[in-house]
Design a protein around this motif. Structure first.
Motif, PDB file in Angstrom:
ATOM      1  N   ILE A 128      10.887  -0.299   3.602  1.00  0.00           N
ATOM      2  CA  ILE A 128       9.552  -0.406   3.017  1.00  0.00           C
ATOM      3  C   ILE A 128       9.195  -1.889   3.002  1.00  0.00           C
ATOM      4  CG2 ILE A 128       8.171  -0.081   0.926  1.00  0.00           C
ATOM      5  CD1 ILE A 128      10.129   2.232   0.214  1.00  0.00           C
ATOM      6  N   PRO A 129       8.065  -2.278   3.600  1.00  0.00           N
ATOM      7  CA  PRO A 129       7.716  -3.705   3.618  1.00  0.00           C
ATOM      8  C   PRO A 129       7.484  -4.261   2.213  1.00  0.00           C
ATOM      9  CG  PRO A 129       6.285  -2.445   5.096  1.00  0.00           C
ATOM     10  CD  PRO A 129       7.083  -1.464   4.300  1.00  0.00           C
ATOM     11  N   THR A 130       7.987  -5.436   1.966  1.00  0.00           N
ATOM     12  CA  THR A 130       7.786  -6.080   0.661  1.00  0.00           C
ATOM     13  C   THR A 130       6.304  -6.311   0.382  1.00  0.00           C
ATOM     14  OG1 THR A 130       8.035  -8.282   1.631  1.00  0.00           O
ATOM     15  CG2 THR A 130      10.026  -7.235   0.761  1.00  0.00           C
ATOM     16  N   GLN A 131       5.508  -6.464   1.428  1.00  0.00           N
ATOM     17  CA  GLN A 131       4.081  -6.744   1.289  1.00  0.00           C
ATOM     18  C   GLN A 131       3.316  -5.610   0.606  1.00  0.00           C
ATOM     19  OE1 GLN A 131       5.919  -7.202   3.983  1.00  0.00           O
ATOM     20  NE2 GLN A 131       5.573  -9.250   4.777  1.00  0.00           N
ATOM     21  N   LEU A 132       3.884  -4.404   0.562  1.00  0.00           N
ATOM     22  CA  LEU A 132       3.195  -3.316  -0.136  1.00  0.00           C
ATOM     23  C   LEU A 132       3.090  -3.600  -1.629  1.00  0.00           C
ATOM     24  CD1 LEU A 132       4.373  -0.042   1.644  1.00  0.00           C
ATOM     25  CD2 LEU A 132       2.438  -1.547   2.166  1.00  0.00           C
ATOM     26  N   GLY A 133       3.851  -4.528  -2.122  1.00  0.00           N
ATOM     27  CA  GLY A 133       3.711  -4.962  -3.516  1.00  0.00           C
ATOM     28  C   GLY A 133       2.377  -5.635  -3.776  1.00  0.00           C
ATOM     29  N   GLN A 134       1.670  -6.030  -2.724  1.00  0.00           N
ATOM     30  CA  GLN A 134       0.348  -6.652  -2.875  1.00  0.00           C
ATOM     31  C   GLN A 134      -0.747  -5.621  -3.157  1.00  0.00           C
ATOM     32  OE1 GLN A 134      -0.220  -8.946   0.707  1.00  0.00           O
ATOM     33  NE2 GLN A 134       1.685 -10.057   0.397  1.00  0.00           N
ATOM     34  N   LEU A 135      -0.415  -4.346  -3.131  1.00  0.00           N
ATOM     35  CA  LEU A 135      -1.380  -3.295  -3.461  1.00  0.00           C
ATOM     36  C   LEU A 135      -1.481  -3.179  -4.976  1.00  0.00           C
ATOM     37  CD1 LEU A 135      -0.214  -0.590  -0.862  1.00  0.00           C
ATOM     38  CD2 LEU A 135      -2.122  -2.195  -0.644  1.00  0.00           C
ATOM     39  N   SER A 136      -1.691  -4.289  -5.632  1.00  0.00           N
ATOM     40  CA  SER A 136      -1.572  -4.382  -7.091  1.00  0.00           C
ATOM     41  C   SER A 136      -2.659  -3.636  -7.865  1.00  0.00           C
ATOM     42  CB  SER A 136      -1.542  -5.854  -7.516  1.00  0.00           C
ATOM     43  OG  SER A 136      -2.711  -6.507  -7.070  1.00  0.00           O
ATOM     44  N   GLU A 137      -3.714  -3.184  -7.203  1.00  0.00           N
ATOM     45  CA  GLU A 137      -4.751  -2.395  -7.881  1.00  0.00           C
ATOM     46  C   GLU A 137      -4.439  -0.892  -7.842  1.00  0.00           C
ATOM     47  OE1 GLU A 137      -7.396  -3.720  -9.571  1.00  0.00           O
ATOM     48  OE2 GLU A 137      -6.403  -5.629  -9.134  1.00  0.00           O
ATOM     49  N   MET A 138      -3.385  -0.507  -7.130  1.00  0.00           N
ATOM     50  CA  MET A 138      -3.023   0.898  -6.959  1.00  0.00           C
ATOM     51  C   MET A 138      -2.761   1.553  -8.307  1.00  0.00           C
ATOM     52  SD  MET A 138      -2.493   3.355  -4.800  1.00  0.00           S
ATOM     53  CE  MET A 138      -2.646   2.379  -3.330  1.00  0.00           C
ATOM     54  N   ARG A 139      -3.495   2.650  -8.568  1.00  0.00           N
ATOM     55  CA  ARG A 139      -3.354   3.372  -9.831  1.00  0.00           C
ATOM     56  C   ARG A 139      -2.700   4.747  -9.654  1.00  0.00           C
ATOM     57  NH1 ARG A 139      -7.900   0.364 -10.197  1.00  0.00           N
ATOM     58  NH2 ARG A 139      -8.111  -0.918 -12.052  1.00  0.00           N
ATOM     59  N   ALA A 140      -2.963   5.386  -8.516  1.00  0.00           N
ATOM     60  CA  ALA A 140      -2.462   6.753  -8.346  1.00  0.00           C
ATOM     61  C   ALA A 140      -2.228   7.063  -6.867  1.00  0.00           C
ATOM     62  CB  ALA A 140      -3.470   7.754  -8.920  1.00  0.00           C
ATOM     63  N   GLN A 141      -1.264   7.912  -6.648  1.00  0.00           N
ATOM     64  CA  GLN A 141      -0.976   8.433  -5.315  1.00  0.00           C
ATOM     65  C   GLN A 141      -0.455   7.380  -4.334  1.00  0.00           C
ATOM     66  OE1 GLN A 141      -0.920  11.648  -5.011  1.00  0.00           O
ATOM     67  NE2 GLN A 141      -2.076  12.195  -6.813  1.00  0.00           N
ATOM     68  N   CYS A 142       0.581   6.699  -4.708  1.00  0.00           N
ATOM     69  CA  CYS A 142       1.309   5.847  -3.768  1.00  0.00           C
ATOM     70  C   CYS A 142       2.484   6.688  -3.295  1.00  0.00           C
ATOM     71  CB  CYS A 142       1.785   4.564  -4.438  1.00  0.00           C
ATOM     72  SG  CYS A 142       2.607   3.453  -3.280  1.00  0.00           S
ATOM     73  N   ARG A 143       2.313   7.302  -2.116  1.00  0.00           N
ATOM     74  CA  ARG A 143       3.259   8.320  -1.679  1.00  0.00           C
ATOM     75  C   ARG A 143       3.864   7.963  -0.330  1.00  0.00           C
ATOM     76  NH1 ARG A 143       1.069  14.151  -3.067  1.00  0.00           N
ATOM     77  NH2 ARG A 143       3.132  14.525  -2.236  1.00  0.00           N
ATOM     78  N   LEU A 144       5.146   7.651  -0.375  1.00  0.00           N
ATOM     79  CA  LEU A 144       5.905   7.312   0.824  1.00  0.00           C
ATOM     80  C   LEU A 144       7.036   8.315   1.048  1.00  0.00           C
ATOM     81  CD1 LEU A 144       6.258   3.455   0.233  1.00  0.00           C
ATOM     82  CD2 LEU A 144       4.463   4.656   1.462  1.00  0.00           C
ATOM     83  N   GLU A 145       7.004   9.435   0.343  1.00  0.00           N
ATOM     84  CA  GLU A 145       8.125  10.368   0.398  1.00  0.00           C
ATOM     85  C   GLU A 145       8.202  11.120   1.723  1.00  0.00           C
ATOM     86  OE1 GLU A 145       5.001  13.312  -1.150  1.00  0.00           O
ATOM     87  OE2 GLU A 145       5.321  11.199  -1.369  1.00  0.00           O
ATOM     88  N   SER A 146       9.382  11.679   1.941  1.00  0.00           N
ATOM     89  CA  SER A 146       9.665  12.547   3.089  1.00  0.00           C
ATOM     90  C   SER A 146       9.464  11.845   4.430  1.00  0.00           C
ATOM     91  CB  SER A 146       8.825  13.832   3.006  1.00  0.00           C
ATOM     92  OG  SER A 146       9.124  14.538   1.819  1.00  0.00           O
ATOM     93  N   ASN A 147      10.067  10.700   4.542  1.00  0.00           N
ATOM     94  CA  ASN A 147      10.206   9.945   5.783  1.00  0.00           C
ATOM     95  C   ASN A 147      11.677   9.539   5.849  1.00  0.00           C
ATOM     96  OD1 ASN A 147       7.449   9.302   7.023  1.00  0.00           O
ATOM     97  ND2 ASN A 147       7.098   8.708   4.904  1.00  0.00           N
ATOM     98  N   PRO A 148      12.179   9.134   6.977  1.00  0.00           N
ATOM     99  CA  PRO A 148      13.549   8.608   6.975  1.00  0.00           C
ATOM    100  C   PRO A 148      13.594   7.099   6.676  1.00  0.00           C
ATOM    101  CG  PRO A 148      12.829   8.951   9.233  1.00  0.00           C
ATOM    102  CD  PRO A 148      11.720   9.435   8.337  1.00  0.00           C
ATOM    103  N   LEU A 149      12.816   6.657   5.674  1.00  0.00           N
ATOM    104  CA  LEU A 149      12.847   5.245   5.294  1.00  0.00           C
ATOM    105  C   LEU A 149      14.227   4.899   4.757  1.00  0.00           C
ATOM    106  CD1 LEU A 149       9.386   5.066   3.510  1.00  0.00           C
ATOM    107  CD2 LEU A 149       9.972   4.040   5.715  1.00  0.00           C
TER     108      LEU A 149
END
Length: 186
Positions: free
Chosen positions: A109-130
């Motif tokens: 998971i890229p560290t840069q996704l931490g910049q989505l700081s306004e995210m309130r709901a539905q941050c869904r990365l499930e069911s991948n081979p991450l």
């Protein structure tokens, strides 16, 4: 056969809504969609989700959609492969609907996704081979209240303290350890 997504779509640069999910579109997602920088919402919720982009990758150019606040189902269930582009972290106004779940996205998971700081709901990365560990930077998503889901990947190590702290604000849909190889997981 289902049609490919046309590159000319990206030249509709004044669009503020886009929903072409559930259309069995095939082939690569055109990089030109990144030129649609006025898109704010996925309209009825589909954006590019639930299509047939088998094995195709997410274009880095989608990170230019910095005005988008609601991704709807974004890129869910589209049979995408490859890695999550770090450029998606530039979508910092996104508050709802960052779905990359139910694909075949691999690597970390890229560290840069931490910049989505306004995210309130539905941050869904499930069911991948991450794989790899959960980046501590995801702990910057302090506005999250529901559906923070990293389950059913190949994530390992501990859940970082910064990320675990989010669980107190997420009132429903906290699914991080299930189906991963995290220390202390059931």
């Amino acid at each position: 056969p289902p049609p490919p997504l046309r590159t000319q779509l990206g030249f509709l640069t004044d669009l503020t809504q886009l929903d072409i999910g559930d259309n069995e579109l095939t082939g690569a997602i055109p990089t030109q969609i990144g030129m649609m920088t006025k898109i704010v919402t996925a309209a009825n919720g589909g954006f590019l989700s639930r299509n047939e982009h088998t094995g195709e990758t997410i274009p880095t150019e989608l990170g230019a959609l910095t005005s988008m606040t609601s991704g709807g189902s974004f890129l869910s269930s589209s049979k995408l492969g490859g890695t999550i582009p770090s450029e998606l972290g530039r979508m910092s106004l996104m508050t709802y609907g960052f779905y990359l779940n139910l694909n075949a996205l691999s690597s970390s998971i890229p560290t840069q996704l931490g910049q989505l700081s306004e995210m309130r709901a539905q941050c869904r990365l499930e069911s991948n081979p991450l794989s790899s560990s959960i980046p501590t930077q995801l702990g910057q998503l302090t506005e999250m209240t529901s559906a923070f889901q990293l389950k059913s990947n190949k994530l390992c190590s501990d859940v970082p303290t910064q990320v675990q702290a989010l669980s107190s604000g997420v009132t429903s849909g906290w699914q991080v350890t299930t189906g991963n190889e995290l220390l202390g997981s059931p």
